[in-house]
Design a protein around this motif. Sequence first.
Motif, PDB file in Angstrom:
ATOM      1  N   HIS A 115     -59.793 -16.163 -21.715  1.00 56.24           N
ATOM      2  CA  HIS A 115     -59.728 -17.170 -22.778  1.00 56.24           C
ATOM      3  C   HIS A 115     -60.366 -18.487 -22.325  1.00 56.24           C
TER       4      HIS A 115
ATOM      5  N   ASP B  78     -58.147 -21.726 -15.282  1.00 48.81           N
ATOM      6  CA  ASP B  78     -57.266 -20.846 -16.044  1.00 48.81           C
ATOM      7  C   ASP B  78     -57.982 -20.341 -17.298  1.00 48.81           C
ATOM      8  N   GLY B  79     -58.197 -19.046 -17.376  1.00 45.65           N
ATOM      9  CA  GLY B  79     -58.824 -18.456 -18.558  1.00 45.65           C
ATOM     10  C   GLY B  79     -60.334 -18.421 -18.463  1.00 45.65           C
TER      11      GLY B  79
ATOM     12  N   GLU C  17     -54.939 -18.275 -26.237  1.00 43.33           N
ATOM     13  CA  GLU C  17     -54.079 -17.621 -25.247  1.00 43.33           C
ATOM     14  C   GLU C  17     -52.917 -18.529 -24.888  1.00 43.33           C
ATOM     15  N   GLU C  18     -53.179 -19.843 -24.817  1.00 46.60           N
ATOM     16  CA  GLU C  18     -52.167 -20.742 -24.256  1.00 46.60           C
ATOM     17  C   GLU C  18     -50.975 -20.969 -25.185  1.00 46.60           C
TER      18      GLU C  18
ATOM     19  N   HIS D  63     -58.654 -13.532 -13.305  1.00 47.70           N
ATOM     20  CA  HIS D  63     -57.843 -14.726 -13.594  1.00 47.70           C
ATOM     21  C   HIS D  63     -57.382 -15.345 -12.286  1.00 47.70           C
TER      22      HIS D  63
ATOM     23  N   HIS E 151     -50.523 -12.821 -20.060  1.00 44.40           N
ATOM     24  CA  HIS E 151     -51.980 -12.890 -20.212  1.00 44.40           C
ATOM     25  C   HIS E 151     -52.379 -12.050 -21.412  1.00 44.40           C
TER      26      HIS E 151
HETATM   27 ZN   LIG Z   1     -54.784 -18.007 -18.606  1.00 40.69          ZN
END
Ligand SMILES: [Zn+2]
Length: 413
Positions: A85, A96-97, A130-131, A192, A360
Amino acid sequence: MDPGGLRVNGKRLRNGLELMAEIGATPGGGVQRLTLSPEDKQARGLLVSWLEETGLDVTVDEMGNIFGRRHGKDDNLPPVMAGSHADSQPKGGRFDGILGVMGALEVMRTLVEHHVTTERPVVLVDWTNEEGSRFAPAMMASGVWAGKLERDWAWQRTDANGLVFGEELERIGYKGALPCASWPFHAYYELHIEQGPLLEAEGKTIGVPKGILCLHWYDIYVDGEANQVGPTPMEGRSDALVAAAEMILKVRELPAKMGGNMVATVGEIQNYPNSRNIIPDLVHFTVDIRSWDDELALRSWDDVEADFEAIATRHGCPLRVEERWRVQHNEFAPHLVGQVQATAEALGYSTLPMVSGAGHDASYAAMVGPTAMIFVPSIEGRSHVEVEDTTWEDCEAGANVLLSCVLQSAAER
Ligand SMILES: [Zn+2]
């Protein structure tokens, strides 16, 4: 497996990550790229331009998920998928992502550059939201894609300002025509950052999660009796905050009491009326319990709930509990987990078998088809913060494992 074969271009990967990190860059060195914000739109635009440059067929579905497809020799075979993401937490990190999206793009660029034609098609995916920090819940669009969440319900989610997900999606131009529905795939890989301290502590490069912990969320409401703090004797008070404080300590003690293989957290609390001269008459707090062992998590909840009841009675503070969300632990495909492990080792990287404590998009993908993740170290185990960091060498290592795994799976008939 061919560890002597192709490698990604680490410099190009770094360059792409650095360009992405400029979009929504925060003064503290992180990024703020909330779902469907102007920054999310900008990052999507850049990603799509790169996907097109790489010669991929780009499609956007009605949840805004972006796919970049590269033809295989036999396009009728279910594809191999890789991605993650591009959205972030408020004041989140640069890895992150987006590492999983840029890692998948680097795989595609490497295949193109070396004129590799795979047997199966390969599909890059950038999952929307995603978050879940602007629009709850998290992993929303992969959840709809997997058929586990309703599309219309997801479209109606609102942010703190009352803005509606579906309308915002349309406003930024990413409400695509393609129905948001899963298709069969041969393998899904998500690269990730670990978001925890284990890889760094063990001095290992590649984390190999066997799956994702179960997740149980509760909301607790404790009622007290408000009164002026001066004239009201200590004796006989019904102080909701004091009762809640005792309960929170019970949550903290729970994993040790129940036998370890779990974590339990109170992360959010509201105290009412939150005035220094009024005894609190309402406290709301959350409980988050995670474990590989679903039964242990349930038993632990029963145990702590009994403690809550006893504390509530003792303080004369009635208790109300709402179960908010419950996801079972999610086991990745053992053959792919084994492949990630073997591939990393063949490439000369040290590995660590582990579990993922964080959710995830791979959780939902795993409900559709064979799924595995590849973790790389988070410096000091920090994530969802501006100082979140991973070395460029580790990013490259993770992308090399992703490339080799994609190549193996995409070669299988
Ligand atoms: Zn993530």
